[in-house]
Design a protein around this motif. Structure first.
Motif: not given
Lengths: 246, 246
Positions: A18-42
């Motif tokens: 889901p947007e916006p996290c799914g397409t966030c270009g910064m995800r790979s270098i940020s803490v959000c990377n700790a979250i699986d794709d399937i839980h990213l919606i949360r």
DNA sequence: TTGTGGCATTGAGCCATGTCAAGTTTGAGT
DNA sequence: ACTCAAACTTGACATGGCTCAATGCCACAA
């Protein structure tokens, strides 16, 4: 005040993350990377995209600590003030940086956009719940905090014991390595911050910063085509000065 | 990716909590408190009581980071060195303090016993497993790290922007509040550290520390019956100086 | 083109803190 | 009680970095 990003859609769940996290270009270098794709919606439900104009203070020391922030674009200065206006910048934060760790209920520092900034805001209480549900996220945050702590200790060494020349050299070397693979340091810097920011970060005055830059220039360690542009002519020598070798 | 919560035990839980953690007087103020009594046996298996003589360095910067430490008795100085011997003490650690958070595989600071010290040593790899199994422990560690970070930022303000007098006042006020309820600050201090330690902590020289103590004495803010004994005669005034008010 | 305002640089002099050098106090060991 | 070493204090002087002030360099607006 703030400008929310597109909010998760009401109808069918999207095919991809889901947007916006799914397409966030910064995800790979940020803490959000700790979250699986399937839980990213949360995470996306919690995340709140915000634009901050250059010069805007978006975290004020002593204010109630209501949010965490994750910078996705731009540069921020973090600082503390004394009542008479003396300022200590405790760090600069760029894309991927996570802000808002605090022990007490209040922020212990202020944050101000240097350039225009885009960031993700997370409500603290809801983020706490996430931390509870996703230990991996907590682990990542512990890594972030440990890393910040190591940097802070390095900065204490600089502030307590290094000369102006060593401080400037340390600063330039750090900028050269900032956000690039460690074996490919930058040699040309575009400093987002002013001389005053640098001074307040290194515990010096503008004048000393300027004079020391001039000396480094005279020593052929750097070139300054025109501020805020700086070219590192001899990174090894700068590193030696920064480490106080010899 | 994410971790199941603590696993139930296989046999009957022991009647009492196992040694040494079960009887550890420091547990209530340390990270170990994050662990339930019934799981404390796992912690006890990891814990390794160690005595360190005064003056002994038990963590060396750059060495492989093999262990975490939890101080149960005595006082420790944490520091970083420059090649020419300049030293910055980044903090003092007493009972309940947790040491060893590091990003890299190596320690980023050294630690030396000021007094005789007793501490609990945990192997890092096994501790990591514990963190994985007990999110509450990880949470506690994140709190510890956040707290250390806040202290470090405060110290950067001190080192970068405060005068010698303000630094000493800040130091004394902090010692007054250290380890006691915040509404009951100490008024009589037994400093474990020497003038040199204080100087290296505050980014000053021994002489400046000594002179500044003398000035505070002349101003009737403190009394020094005989070092390392210091009496705070006017804590409010000291606090005002520390905060750079007026 | 000519202001105008924000940075940045440079110079001159000063001052808080560092350096060097005596002394003094303290405490442990004999 | 005396000795010695380590820690601390104090004084005289030096200096790195600060303060104050003038000047330079742009970008931008009129």
């Amino acid at each position: 005040m703030n400008t929310p990003r597109p909010v998760p859609i009401l109808v069918q769940p999207p095919i991809a993350v889901p947007e916006p996290c799914g397409t966030c270009g910064m995800r790979s270098i940020s803490v959000c990377n700790a979250i699986d794709d399937i839980h990213l919606i949360r995470l996306a439900e919690l995340a709140n995209g915000v634009d901050v104009q250059a010069g805007r203070v978006f975290i004020t020391e002593q204010d109630k600590a209501t949010d965490f922030f994750n910078i996705t674009e731009g540069t921020v200065r973090l600082f503390k003030l004394l009542p008479d206006g003396r300022r200590q910048i405790t760090g600069f934060a760029g894309p991927g940086h996570f802000l808002g760790l605090a022990v007490s209920a209040n922020y212990s520092f202020s944050a101000e956009a240097i350039t225009d900034v885009k960031l993700c805001r997370f409500s603290r209480p809801r983020m706490r719940q996430m931390l509870h549900d996703f230990p991996a996220l907590e682990e990542t945050l512990l890594e972030v905090a440990s890393n910040d702590l190591v940097c802070a200790q390095e900065q204490m060494l600089l502030l307590g014991r290094k000369t102006a020349r060593e401080r400037l050299a340390s600063f330039l070397v750090a900028r050269a390595h900032d956000g690039v693979p460690s074996d490919m340091p930058r040699t040309r810097l575009h400093l987002a911050m002013t001389r005053e920011d640098i001074a307040d970060y290194l515990g010096l005055t503008i004048e000393t910063v300027s004079r020391t830059f001039s000396k480094l220039k005279a020593d052929k360690l750097i070139a300054i085509p025109s501020p805020p542009e700086i070219i590192l002519l001899n990174l090894n020598a700068l590193q030696a000065v920064a480490a106080a070798e010899k």
